[in-house]
Design an enzyme around this catalytic site. Structure first.
Site, PDB file in Angstrom:
ATOM      1  N   GLN A 215     103.291  65.097 -19.854  1.00  0.00           N
ATOM      2  CA  GLN A 215     103.663  66.493 -19.980  1.00  0.00           C
ATOM      3  C   GLN A 215     105.288  66.722 -20.353  1.00  0.00           C
ATOM      4  O   GLN A 215     105.993  65.830 -20.084  1.00  0.00           O
ATOM      5  CB  GLN A 215     103.340  67.141 -18.509  1.00  0.00           C
ATOM      6  CG  GLN A 215     104.044  68.619 -18.293  1.00  0.00           C
ATOM      7  CD  GLN A 215     102.994  69.941 -18.308  1.00  0.00           C
ATOM      8  OE1 GLN A 215     102.218  69.551 -18.459  1.00  0.00           O
ATOM      9  NE2 GLN A 215     104.480  70.538 -17.339  1.00  0.00           N
TER      10      GLN A 215
ATOM     11  N   GLU B 259     112.290  80.397 -22.801  1.00  0.00           N
ATOM     12  CA  GLU B 259     112.913  78.704 -23.241  1.00  0.00           C
ATOM     13  C   GLU B 259     112.348  79.071 -24.459  1.00  0.00           C
ATOM     14  O   GLU B 259     111.600  79.743 -25.742  1.00  0.00           O
ATOM     15  CB  GLU B 259     111.148  77.826 -23.027  1.00  0.00           C
ATOM     16  CG  GLU B 259     111.516  77.684 -21.487  1.00  0.00           C
ATOM     17  CD  GLU B 259     109.900  77.276 -20.654  1.00  0.00           C
ATOM     18  OE1 GLU B 259     108.976  76.632 -21.805  1.00  0.00           O
ATOM     19  OE2 GLU B 259     109.550  77.241 -20.225  1.00  0.00           O
TER      20      GLU B 259
ATOM     21  N   ASP C 239     103.841  82.630 -17.395  1.00  0.00           N
ATOM     22  CA  ASP C 239     103.522  81.728 -18.006  1.00  0.00           C
ATOM     23  C   ASP C 239     102.783  81.809 -19.232  1.00  0.00           C
ATOM     24  O   ASP C 239     101.776  81.227 -19.857  1.00  0.00           O
ATOM     25  CB  ASP C 239     102.293  80.735 -17.580  1.00  0.00           C
ATOM     26  CG  ASP C 239     102.954  79.215 -18.151  1.00  0.00           C
ATOM     27  OD1 ASP C 239     104.371  79.076 -18.518  1.00  0.00           O
ATOM     28  OD2 ASP C 239     103.035  77.832 -16.987  1.00  0.00           O
TER      29      ASP C 239
ATOM     30  N   ARG D  80     113.206  63.856 -22.358  1.00  0.00           N
ATOM     31  CA  ARG D  80     113.549  64.581 -20.421  1.00  0.00           C
ATOM     32  C   ARG D  80     113.596  63.387 -19.832  1.00  0.00           C
ATOM     33  O   ARG D  80     114.988  63.528 -18.805  1.00  0.00           O
ATOM     34  CB  ARG D  80     112.890  65.304 -20.387  1.00  0.00           C
ATOM     35  CG  ARG D  80     111.200  64.991 -19.587  1.00  0.00           C
ATOM     36  CD  ARG D  80     110.934  66.843 -19.024  1.00  0.00           C
ATOM     37  NE  ARG D  80     109.976  66.374 -18.714  1.00  0.00           N
ATOM     38  CZ  ARG D  80     108.755  67.534 -17.557  1.00  0.00           C
ATOM     39  NH1 ARG D  80     109.739  68.672 -17.244  1.00  0.00           N
ATOM     40  NH2 ARG D  80     108.130  67.362 -17.339  1.00  0.00           N
TER      41      ARG D  80
ATOM     42  N   ARG E   7     114.410  69.158 -12.640  1.00  0.00           N
ATOM     43  CA  ARG E   7     113.559  70.451 -11.837  1.00  0.00           C
ATOM     44  C   ARG E   7     114.396  71.823 -12.150  1.00  0.00           C
ATOM     45  O   ARG E   7     115.314  72.148 -11.059  1.00  0.00           O
ATOM     46  CB  ARG E   7     112.726  70.825 -10.558  1.00  0.00           C
ATOM     47  CG  ARG E   7     112.748  71.750 -10.609  1.00  0.00           C
ATOM     48  CD  ARG E   7     111.468  72.347 -11.240  1.00  0.00           C
ATOM     49  NE  ARG E   7     110.058  72.096 -11.283  1.00  0.00           N
ATOM     50  CZ  ARG E   7     109.491  71.712 -11.941  1.00  0.00           C
ATOM     51  NH1 ARG E   7     109.366  72.600 -12.760  1.00  0.00           N
ATOM     52  NH2 ARG E   7     108.032  70.511 -11.578  1.00  0.00           N
TER      53      ARG E   7
ATOM     54  N   HIS F 236     114.274  74.431 -22.913  1.00  0.00           N
ATOM     55  CA  HIS F 236     113.720  74.343 -20.928  1.00  0.00           C
ATOM     56  C   HIS F 236     114.423  75.103 -20.201  1.00  0.00           C
ATOM     57  O   HIS F 236     114.398  74.859 -19.412  1.00  0.00           O
ATOM     58  CB  HIS F 236     112.317  73.377 -20.767  1.00  0.00           C
ATOM     59  CG  HIS F 236     111.139  73.528 -19.333  1.00  0.00           C
ATOM     60  ND1 HIS F 236     111.778  74.639 -18.651  1.00  0.00           N
ATOM     61  CD2 HIS F 236     109.284  74.004 -20.227  1.00  0.00           C
ATOM     62  CE1 HIS F 236     110.336  74.997 -18.131  1.00  0.00           C
ATOM     63  NE2 HIS F 236     109.757  74.508 -18.840  1.00  0.00           N
TER      64      HIS F 236
HETATM   65  O1  TA6 Z   1     107.155  76.200 -20.022  1.00  0.00           O
HETATM   66  C1  TA6 Z   1     106.221  76.345 -18.990  1.00  0.00           C
HETATM   67  C2  TA6 Z   1     105.849  74.980 -18.793  1.00  0.00           C
HETATM   68  O2  TA6 Z   1     104.933  74.505 -20.046  1.00  0.00           O
HETATM   69  C3  TA6 Z   1     104.792  75.476 -17.753  1.00  0.00           C
HETATM   70  O3  TA6 Z   1     103.721  75.663 -17.706  1.00  0.00           O
HETATM   71  C4  TA6 Z   1     105.370  75.170 -16.395  1.00  0.00           C
HETATM   72  O4  TA6 Z   1     104.166  74.087 -15.674  1.00  0.00           O
HETATM   73  C5  TA6 Z   1     106.423  74.019 -17.013  1.00  0.00           C
HETATM   74  O5  TA6 Z   1     106.672  74.281 -17.886  1.00  0.00           O
HETATM   75  C6  TA6 Z   1     107.244  72.664 -15.584  1.00  0.00           C
HETATM   76  O6  TA6 Z   1     106.427  71.769 -16.150  1.00  0.00           O
HETATM   77  P1  TA6 Z   1     107.494  70.642 -15.509  1.00  0.00           P
HETATM   78  O7  TA6 Z   1     106.341  69.648 -15.857  1.00  0.00           O
HETATM   79  O8  TA6 Z   1     108.879  70.851 -15.407  1.00  0.00           O
HETATM   80  O9  TA6 Z   1     107.148  70.880 -13.671  1.00  0.00           O
END
Ligand code: TA6
Length: 279
Positions: free
Chosen positions: A78, A254, A197, A83, A60, A153
């Site tokens: 996600q 980002e 966001d 990563r 994070r 990011h």
């Molecule tokens: O880039 C923004 C985003 O897509 C947000 O919606 C938020 O969820 C963030 O990334 C973090 O994502 P993560 O998978 O690192 O918790």
């Protein structure tokens, strides 16, 4: 220096830089930049003190490399798999532009089981003076066309998110997460005193972040979109990897390629970058 292998919270990492000057650290997992310090020693990236630092789990903060899927816009986990994979450290050298480290990730049986395309990624991160340049190269090493999304990011460390002003986005069309309605940014200065966001489509030539006395100029090349994210107090309270006040100390700006996804012919190369400079 110029480079040494270290552990960052127990994770294998590379630290490089300029003796007496700027320095940077990236973990092998994700080629994830977890520290960028200016010559005077000031840290410019936010990394959550509650982040997991474990193989296979996303860190994070810092600069996660998002590939080949942005957020949940597809069937993969996600933000894709880059990563949380181990990258190969290529080298760290002094160039005319600064001190540069390069990392590589190639498709493998493991990635092919998740996503059908063959690829080679190279992340090249250069520091010089008060400037950081991160360049992502994607090569289609397969025999079919490939389509992907990507992002750097970037979590900037800020003194107080409630007082930030981000200029350069006025007139840009954006989509707020959770909404299907596209709107046009009317503000000269975007703020993060409320959760934000947003994907801004069509990247601005540059954004300028005012954080008290600090001014940061952010330029992206060949990334079509810009994402601005701060989770705000309530969402942060539900995040296990952020301290309750973590949202006040960060802003993600980002550089992203989300819509449309990048389409690469067999053998073709795509190159995009984000530069961050303290004024
Ligand atoms: O880039 C923004 C985003 O897509 C947000 O919606 C938020 O969820 C963030 O990334 C973090 O994502 P993560 O998978 O690192 O918790």
């Amino acid at each position: 220096m110029p480079s040494e292998l270290i552990e960052f919270h127990g994770m294998p990492a590379v630290r490089w830089g300029i003796p007496g000057g700027a320095s940077a650290t990236a973990t092998m997992q994700g080629a994830h930049l977890v520290s960028w310090t200016l010559p005077a020693g000031e840290e410019c990236l936010f990394v959550s003190e509650r982040s997991p630092f474990e193989a296979g789990r996303a860190i994070r903060g810092g600069i996660p490399v998002v590939f080949p899927q942005f957020a949940d816009r597809g069937p993969l986990a996600q933000h894709g798999f880059a990563r949380t994979r181990d990258w190969t450290f290529i080298d760290a050298v002094d160039t005319a532009d600064g001190s540069r480290a390069r990392f590589r990730l190639e498709s493998s049986d493991e990635t092919l089981a998740l996503w059908p395309s063959r690829f080679r990624l190279e992340l090249s991160t250069t520091i010089s003076g008060t400037r950081l340049d991160v360049q992502l190269q994607v090569v289609n090493t397969g025999e079919a066309s490939m389509s992907f999304m990507a992002a750097l990011h970037t979590y900037l460390r800020v003194s107080d998110a409630a007082k930030l002003r981000l200029g350069g986005l006025r007139g840009m069309t954006y989509l707020e997460r959770g909404s299907s309605e596209r709107k046009v940014e009317a503000r000269e200065q975007v703020t993060a005193d409320e959760p934000i966001d947003r994907i801004y489509f069509v990247a601005p030539p540059a954004t300028r972040l005012e954080d008290g006395q600090r001014v940061v100029r952010i330029v992206q090349r060949n990334f079509s979109d810009t994402v601005v994210w701060n989770p705000g107090r309530e969402r942060t309270a539900r995040m296990v990897d952020m301290a309750p006040d973590g949202f006040r100390r960060m802003l993600c700006v980002e550089a992203a390629a989300i819509e449309p996804p990048v389409v690469l012919a067999p053998g073709a190369t795509w190159l995009a970058s984000q530069s961050i400079e303290r004024e």
